[in-house]
Design an enzyme around this catalytic site. Structure first.
Site, PDB file in Angstrom:
ATOM      1  N   SER A  34       0.861  -1.184   0.000  1.00 58.30           N
ATOM      2  CA  SER A  34       0.000   0.000   0.000  1.00 58.30           C
ATOM      3  C   SER A  34       0.894   1.230   0.000  1.00 58.30           C
ATOM      4  O   SER A  34       1.698   1.417   0.915  1.00 58.30           O
ATOM      5  CB  SER A  34      -0.887  -0.020   1.251  1.00 58.30           C
ATOM      6  OG  SER A  34      -1.586   1.198   1.368  1.00 58.30           O
TER       7      SER A  34
ATOM      8  N   LYS B 205      -1.292  -1.039  -4.368  1.00 58.71           N
ATOM      9  CA  LYS B 205      -2.450  -0.245  -3.941  1.00 58.71           C
ATOM     10  C   LYS B 205      -1.976   1.191  -3.775  1.00 58.71           C
ATOM     11  O   LYS B 205      -0.937   1.433  -3.156  1.00 58.71           O
ATOM     12  CB  LYS B 205      -2.992  -0.809  -2.628  1.00 58.71           C
ATOM     13  CG  LYS B 205      -3.875   0.112  -1.813  1.00 58.71           C
ATOM     14  CD  LYS B 205      -4.548  -0.674  -0.685  1.00 58.71           C
ATOM     15  CE  LYS B 205      -4.675   0.131   0.585  1.00 58.71           C
ATOM     16  NZ  LYS B 205      -5.265  -0.664   1.691  1.00 58.71           N
TER      17      LYS B 205
ATOM     18  N   LYS C 155      -3.226   5.237  -2.691  1.00 55.63           N
ATOM     19  CA  LYS C 155      -4.243   6.010  -1.990  1.00 55.63           C
ATOM     20  C   LYS C 155      -4.743   7.108  -2.926  1.00 55.63           C
ATOM     21  O   LYS C 155      -3.933   7.747  -3.610  1.00 55.63           O
ATOM     22  CB  LYS C 155      -3.635   6.641  -0.724  1.00 55.63           C
ATOM     23  CG  LYS C 155      -3.179   5.617   0.312  1.00 55.63           C
ATOM     24  CD  LYS C 155      -4.361   4.980   1.012  1.00 55.63           C
ATOM     25  CE  LYS C 155      -3.912   4.134   2.200  1.00 55.63           C
ATOM     26  NZ  LYS C 155      -5.052   3.538   2.915  1.00 55.63           N
TER      27      LYS C 155
ATOM     28  N   ASP D   1      -7.369   3.005  -2.867  1.00 54.70           N
ATOM     29  CA  ASP D   1      -8.025   3.089  -1.552  1.00 54.70           C
ATOM     30  C   ASP D   1      -8.308   4.557  -1.242  1.00 54.70           C
ATOM     31  O   ASP D   1      -7.389   5.377  -1.195  1.00 54.70           O
ATOM     32  CB  ASP D   1      -7.103   2.494  -0.482  1.00 54.70           C
ATOM     33  CG  ASP D   1      -7.747   2.428   0.904  1.00 54.70           C
ATOM     34  OD1 ASP D   1      -8.915   2.860   1.051  1.00 54.70           O
ATOM     35  OD2 ASP D   1      -7.075   1.942   1.845  1.00 54.70           O
TER      36      ASP D   1
ATOM     37  N   GLU E  53     -11.237   0.573  -2.802  1.00 57.44           N
ATOM     38  CA  GLU E  53     -11.441   0.298  -1.382  1.00 57.44           C
ATOM     39  C   GLU E  53     -12.077   1.500  -0.689  1.00 57.44           C
ATOM     40  O   GLU E  53     -11.600   2.633  -0.833  1.00 57.44           O
ATOM     41  CB  GLU E  53     -10.062  -0.023  -0.768  1.00 57.44           C
ATOM     42  CG  GLU E  53     -10.104  -0.465   0.687  1.00 57.44           C
ATOM     43  CD  GLU E  53      -8.707  -0.866   1.179  1.00 57.44           C
ATOM     44  OE1 GLU E  53      -7.811  -1.151   0.351  1.00 57.44           O
ATOM     45  OE2 GLU E  53      -8.505  -0.876   2.399  1.00 57.44           O
TER      46      GLU E  53
ATOM     47  N   ASP F 299     -13.506  -1.672   3.803  1.00 61.39           N
ATOM     48  CA  ASP F 299     -12.489  -1.717   4.858  1.00 61.39           C
ATOM     49  C   ASP F 299     -13.146  -1.174   6.133  1.00 61.39           C
ATOM     50  O   ASP F 299     -13.756  -1.929   6.918  1.00 61.39           O
ATOM     51  CB  ASP F 299     -11.269  -0.894   4.404  1.00 61.39           C
ATOM     52  CG  ASP F 299     -10.183  -0.730   5.469  1.00 61.39           C
ATOM     53  OD1 ASP F 299     -10.383  -1.167   6.606  1.00 61.39           O
ATOM     54  OD2 ASP F 299      -9.121  -0.133   5.176  1.00 61.39           O
TER      55      ASP F 299
ATOM     56  N   LYS G 242      -9.321  -6.875   8.735  1.00 57.63           N
ATOM     57  CA  LYS G 242      -8.284  -6.433   9.668  1.00 57.63           C
ATOM     58  C   LYS G 242      -8.645  -6.973  11.049  1.00 57.63           C
ATOM     59  O   LYS G 242      -9.765  -6.740  11.529  1.00 57.63           O
ATOM     60  CB  LYS G 242      -8.181  -4.905   9.723  1.00 57.63           C
ATOM     61  CG  LYS G 242      -7.599  -4.291   8.450  1.00 57.63           C
ATOM     62  CD  LYS G 242      -7.414  -2.796   8.571  1.00 57.63           C
ATOM     63  CE  LYS G 242      -6.923  -2.209   7.248  1.00 57.63           C
ATOM     64  NZ  LYS G 242      -6.945  -0.730   7.254  1.00 57.63           N
TER      65      LYS G 242
ATOM     66  N   GLY H 296      -3.786  -3.899   6.413  1.00 57.38           N
ATOM     67  CA  GLY H 296      -2.680  -3.558   7.300  1.00 57.38           C
ATOM     68  C   GLY H 296      -2.956  -2.268   8.040  1.00 57.38           C
ATOM     69  O   GLY H 296      -3.779  -1.453   7.617  1.00 57.38           O
TER      70      GLY H 296
HETATM   71  O1  OSB Z   1      -6.927   2.012   4.772  1.00 62.41           O
HETATM   72  O2  OSB Z   1      -5.922   0.178   4.526  1.00 62.41           O
HETATM   73  C1  OSB Z   1      -5.972   1.300   5.022  1.00 62.41           C
HETATM   74  C2  OSB Z   1      -2.743   2.167   6.847  1.00 62.41           C
HETATM   75  C3  OSB Z   1      -3.255   2.707   7.990  1.00 62.41           C
HETATM   76  C4  OSB Z   1      -4.616   2.785   8.157  1.00 62.41           C
HETATM   77  C5  OSB Z   1      -5.478   2.349   7.163  1.00 62.41           C
HETATM   78  C6  OSB Z   1      -4.963   1.801   5.999  1.00 62.41           C
HETATM   79  C7  OSB Z   1      -3.574   1.724   5.831  1.00 62.41           C
HETATM   80  C8  OSB Z   1      -2.938   1.217   4.629  1.00 62.41           C
HETATM   81  C9  OSB Z   1      -1.528   0.695   4.748  1.00 62.41           C
HETATM   82  O3  OSB Z   1      -3.444   1.237   3.549  1.00 62.41           O
HETATM   83  C10 OSB Z   1      -1.488  -0.721   5.181  1.00 62.41           C
HETATM   84  C11 OSB Z   1      -0.122  -1.155   5.629  1.00 62.41           C
HETATM   85  O4  OSB Z   1       0.833  -1.056   4.867  1.00 62.41           O
HETATM   86  O5  OSB Z   1      -0.002  -1.612   6.786  1.00 62.41           O
HETATM   87 MG    MG Z   2      -8.172   0.871   3.548  1.00 64.83          MG
END
Ligand code: OSB
Ligand code: MG
Length: 368
Positions: free
Chosen positions: A136, A162, A164, A189, A214, A239, A263, A291
């Site tokens: 991500s 992925k 953002k 996401d 997402e 999510d 999660k 994550g």
């Molecule tokens: O939305 O999936 C998410 C990190 C922190 C809080 C929410 C998210 C995320 C990530 C990174 O997308 C996930 C990771 O690398 O641990």
């Molecule tokens: Mg997410």
């Protein structure tokens, strides 16, 4: 199992690279670690995934410590427990606060696995010996930087990328990524940055064959997501909106999503995560493990969970070195050709590095 001693530590670890989402940026991660000992002396570890601010869901480091100290630990200390599945019943009188609950439950699963001579993956029923992982990537300062980070991640072997997105940093970004990387498994996401007023923008993403989008809409919504899914071809993955198996059954019934990001902390623990996995498997819905920028203990739990068979899509469990100069476990989590080996040793299969943990700790408290 009967827990006799619990230690909570508040850690602060600097991220190698700041992580930016539609809601802002952070440079370091503050979180709680929970070390639990049972009457036989077996030690189990849990990592609380709540952040220091409530941007993702409502829980924070402080609300979790409060819930643990004032409610959850008093309910569980000195109580005889034969299986971690019993924890949800013990915590039934406490509404939500899932990340706090999952912290203790995770430590109990670790103890349970050790006492039954199994790896945590085996204890959960996981059969895979390696898991496929993606990465991500946070919002970067420029398109050039974003392209460079994606390129590097592909070269490092990650199985899907992925990125953002947020209003103004969406269709243009995805178009350029697709020009440079036409076939890479790609997803976006939004961390709930859009509303139904943005349908036209979200529709434009259809032509870039994303694996999924997402959490485009509100963090507690499943109704508008169902409406949105009727207008866009890209499968929606939920999510933030998913906090329990019950949420999953309703979201699937409504058609709010085609994929679920699981999660452990958000759904209140490994037992609930496994139930969601099983329900989705029975209903033909693919899942993957999300994550929370975890340190080693949380990462180890994610690896064990991902060893279950319906985790058919690469998760966000990147290697330790993607996040940290030094992680808090030995060995650190290593990704090779896009895979992480699932440890076969008893328990979480990684050894907490007490020296590193102590160096990152800013507060400690014992309960017995
Ligand atoms: O939305 O999936 C998410 C990190 C922190 C809080 C929410 C998210 C995320 C990530 C990174 O997308 C996930 C990771 O690398 O641990
Ligand atoms: Mg997410």
């Amino acid at each position: 199992m009967r827990l006799t001693d619990i230690t909570i530590r508040h850690l602060k670890m600097q991220l190698k690279h700041p992580f930016t989402t539609s809601f802002g940026s952070f440079k370091d991660k503050e979180f709680l670690l929970l070390e639990a000992k049972d009457e036989k002396g077996t030690v189990g570890w849990g990592e609380c995934v709540a952040f220091d601010t409530p941007w993702y869901t409502e829980e924070t480091v402080k609300t979790c410590w409060h819930m643990l100290e004032d409610f959850l630990i008093p309910l569980i200390l000195h109580k005889e427990i034969s299986h971690p599945d019993e924890v949800s019943e013990i915590f039934k009188s406490i509404r939500k606060n899932n990340m706090a609950k999952a912290t203790i439950e995770g430590a109990l699963w670790d103890i349970y696995a050790q006492q039954t001579n199994q790896s945590l993956a085996e204890a959960l029923g996981g059969k895979k010996d390696k898991i496929e992982v993606g990465i991500s990537i946070g919002i970067q300062d420029s398109i050039e930087k974003q392209l460079a980070v994606v390129d590097q991640s592909i070269n490092n072997g990650y199985k899907r990328i992925k990125v953002k997105i947020k209003p103004g940093w969406d269709v243009g970004l995805i178009r350029i990524l697709r020009e440079h990387f036409p076939d890479v498994p790609l997803m976006a996401d939004a961390n709930s940055a859009y509303t139904l007023d943005d349908i036209d923008v979200l529709k434009q993403l259809d032509e870039y064959h994303l694996m999924m989008i997402e959490q485009p809409l509100a963090s507690d919504d499943i109704i508008d997501h169902a409406k949105l899914q009727k207008h866009i071809k890209t499968p929606i993955c939920l999510d933030e909106s998913i906090t329990s198996l019950e949420d999953v059954t309703k979201a699937i019934e409504l058609g709010s999503c085609g994929v679920i990001n699981v999660k452990i902390g958000r759904v209140g623990g490994l037992t609930e995560a496994k139930k969601i996995h099983d329900y989705c498997a029975a209903n033909g819905v693919p899942v993957w493990c999300g994550g929370m920028l975890e340190a080693g203990i949380g990462r180890a739990h994610n690896i064990a969970l991902t060893s279950l068979s319906n985790f058919v899509l690469p998760g966000d469990t990147a290697g330790s070195s993607h996040y940290w100069e030094e992680d808090i476990i030995t060995p650190e989590v290593v990704v090779q050709d896009g895979y992480i080996n699932v440890p076969r040793e008893n328990g979480i299969g990684f050894t907490p590095n007490i020296d590193a943990i102590e160096r990152f700790t800013i507060a400690t408290k014992h309960y017995h």
